[in-house]
Design an enzyme around this catalytic site. Structure first.
Site, PDB file in Angstrom:
ATOM      1  CE  LYS A 230      37.997  44.563  33.316  1.00 24.24           C
ATOM      2  NZ  LYS A 230      38.471  44.373  34.672  1.00 24.24           N
ATOM      3  NE  ARG A 264      41.488  38.682  35.547  1.00 22.67           N
ATOM      4  CZ  ARG A 264      40.585  38.729  34.585  1.00 22.67           C
ATOM      5  NH1 ARG A 264      40.443  39.834  33.867  1.00 22.67           N
ATOM      6  NH2 ARG A 264      39.811  37.683  34.327  1.00 22.67           N
TER       7      ARG A 264
END
Ligand code: HH2
Length: 285
Positions: A230, A264
């Site tokens: 991210k 995740r």
């Protein structure tokens, strides 16, 4: 909209879900990401071809993934997602999901649409992953309740606001989601909370959410964290999405140390290795 009800909706009442069994192992659970999309922020287009997607699912299973999270629509944490019609989302998933289910790992369906979730659950998915925490599609909570499956409730906002207290916002959002879930009849033990790294947050707020993740354990529910590749990583140490593995691992190890139960990740082998080594170091004290 009419959604088919499952035949034996609450037959699982006294049985543990596959997710509950994984959580009972007492080690972090790894969820591998499978994006069957043309536009996902880090791997858009790589697994749109069904054969490539199934190969990737097989690879992640072999690398030690505990759960496979499949999505047919990019959530594009950083904006710019093209909204995908329900039929198109199902058409992307249809040639892939049954083969992924056949691998034998619990499969979660990453969707914000009740109709897609109902379709995927009927096709063998075992978990619903909603990046809008049951607050976008009013029918999704009922689909989850009818199938008596676990649901991942992720915090999200339409836009980041650097002026807010992000932890208070996340807690208030979870409280709303839990109310929606309770009203729909979703069992509390079927709920997983996720602060939604990169979603409606500045990079600084994503860092805060990871740093203060431990505060969210006060809900008494398992916590999932998805920091993989991210943008906050790029803010700290500039790199394109496919060069953010080091930052992803650092964030995931910090999250587990603060109580995250599920991670995740796109890079399953490296994540499993990092988590195992961190656990081995802890137990060698
Ligand atoms: N992040 C993404 C998508 N789904 N679900 C949960 N529960 N938590 C997350 O942090 C999360 C999520 C974004 O990552 P990715 O799936 O790789 O990208 P895209 O949504 O662009 O397909």
């Amino acid at each position: 909209m009419t959604l088919a009800r499952p035949i034996a909706g609450s037959a699982r009442d006294h049985k543990q879900s596959p997710l509950a069994r994984l959580l009972a192992l007492g080690r972090p659970v790894v969820m591998g990401v499978l994006n069957v999309t043309p536009d996902s922020f880090s791997d858009g287009g790589r697994f749109l071809d069904p054969a490539a997607a199934i190969d990737q699912a097989r690879r992640m299973a072999a690398e030690g993934a505990d759960i496979l999270d499949i999505g047919g629509e990019s959530t594009r944490p950083y904006g710019g997602a093209v909204a995908v019609p329900t039929e198109e989302e199902i058409a992307r998933l249809a040639p892939v999901l049954p083969a992924v289910v056949a691998l034998g790992l619990p499969v979660s369906i990453d969707t914000m649409k009740a109709e897609v979730a109902a379709w995927a659950l009927a096709a063998g998915a075992a978990i619903v992953n909603d990046v809008w925490g049951l607050q976008r599609d009013g029918d999704l909570a009922r689909v989850v309740a009818d199938h008596a499956v676990p649901v991942i409730v992720m915090h999200n906002r339409a836009a980041a606001d650097p002026a807010i207290d992000i932890m208070a916002d996340i807690a208030a959002f979870f409280a709303r989601s839990l109310e929606i879930a309770a009203r729909a009849g979703i069992a509390r033990h079927d709920i997983v909370l996720d602060p939604g790294i990169g979603f409606g947050k500045t990079p600084e707020q994503s860092l805060t959410a990871i740093a203060r993740l431990g505060e969210l354990t006060s809900f008494g529910l398992p916590i999932l964290l998805g920091a993989s590749r991210k943008r906050f990583i790029d803010k700290v140490s500039p790199a394109p999405p496919d060069r953010r593995l080091g930052g992803s691992l650092a964030a995931h190890l910090a999250a587990v140390a603060s109580g995250a139960a599920i991670i995740r990740a796109h890079d399953v082998a490296e994540t499993v290795q990092a988590l195992r080594v961190a656990a081995a170091i802890r137990s060698a004290r």
